[in-house]
Scaffold this motif. Structure first.
Motif: not given
Length: 307
Positions: A181, A200, A203, A206-207, A226-229, A232
């Motif tokens: 990231r 990971e 994640e 994504f960030r 992955p679980r996507i929020k 966000h």
């Protein structure tokens, strides 16, 4: 291995004398029964092949016997010959050998349809490729560079990163040691993320996305989906886009056909070239699958059936 009688080609089928078969991560999923298109037992592994047309079934005279073809059959490739749907075959350029052809369709087709058709990657955008030394990841680096993007390649270890650099990557991130990231953000963030890894790394990517970024989910080699929020996604106006290349054959086959036409033109022009780290004989196919499972291979592993 065993000897099995091969029936005559059915309507719409061609019989191909197989010269080479490309292995894919999906073959490992089929062994476990977890791939979305795992056929009923018994079946023969091997999703994509290159070879020579031996005979044609009724209504399959598009390719004359003797024509060199690559075929995405979905299975049946680890064999000396097979009957395949003629609509899934493409004629090969004269200067494309069987190993390159067997390594070509799935890896390049997946990346080109993902980046061009689905994500609409634009010249000057920043593309982050996870798993950048693998079968599909390396082609995403190569195609992204050809499309004029600034490519950030993420892979484990200097040897794999060097392969991505040769393929056209402008920036390199070691997934084993770096803060993905932070490093992507320091490079200005990602406009498009190509992710065959999940877990990971998804994640972190994504960030590191810019507003209106597009994330392509290609697969989950990490074993972690992955679980996507969703909140966000909303805040940064990010799109998550699924891509299953083989699925287009059932509802929009012209997407695949047009993409492969472009890619074969690029190959003939010398703009792309498959990276094949291992070429093994048929009796070592299990070893080839193990190379994929343990991530010792870079680019593609190809099984040579016959010369």
């Amino acid at each position: 291995m065993s000897d099995v009688a091969l029936p005559d080609p059915a309507e719409g089928e061609i019989r191909v004398r197989i010269e080479a078969c490309g292995l894919n991560f999906a073959d490992l999923l089929m062994v476990k029964g977890s791939y979305q298109d795992t056929p009923e037992l018994p079946f023969t592994l091997g999703m994509e092949v290159a070879g020579v047309v031996e005979s044609c079934g009724p209504g399959a005279d598009r390719f004359a016997p003797g024509t060199r073809v690559a075929v995405y059959g979905g299975r049946g490739g680890l064999a000396e010959a097979g009957n395949f749907d003629a609509s899934r075959a493409v004629a090969l350029p004269d200067d494309m050998d069987a190993v390159d052809a067997a390594a070509f369709q799935i890896a390049y087709g997946t990346s080109h349809v993902a980046l061009d058709h689905r994500a609409r990657l634009k010249e000057g955008e920043t593309l982050l490729v996870l798993g950048a030394s693998g079968g599909v990841g390396l082609t995403a680096v190569e195609i992204g560079a050809q499309m004029g993007a600034t490519v950030i390649a993420c892979a484990r270890g200097p040897e794999k990163l060097e392969i991505a650099k040769v393929a056209g990557a402008h920036h390199l991130i070691d997934a084993g040691t770096a803060d993905i990231r932070a490093e992507v953000k320091a490079l200005g963030g990602a406009d498009v993320v190509y992710d065959p890894v999940g877990g990971e790394q998804f994640e972190a990517a994504f960030r590191a996305c810019n507003p209106e970024a597009r994330i392509l989910t290609i697969g989950f080699a990490s074993g972690d989906v992955p679980r996507i929020k969703a909140n966000h996604l909303l805040v940064k106006n990010i799109s998550v886009i699924g891509l299953y290349w083989g699925g287009y054959l059932s509802f929009r086959p012209e997407v695949v056909t047009e993409s492969l036409t472009t890619l074969l033109d690029w190959y003939e022009a010398g703009r792309i070239k498959p990276h094949v780290s291992h070429v093994l004989p048929l009796d070592r196919a299990a070893e080839g699958l193990e190379l994929l499972r343990t991530r010792q291979a870079t680019g593609k592993v190809v099984i040579r059936i016959a010369d």
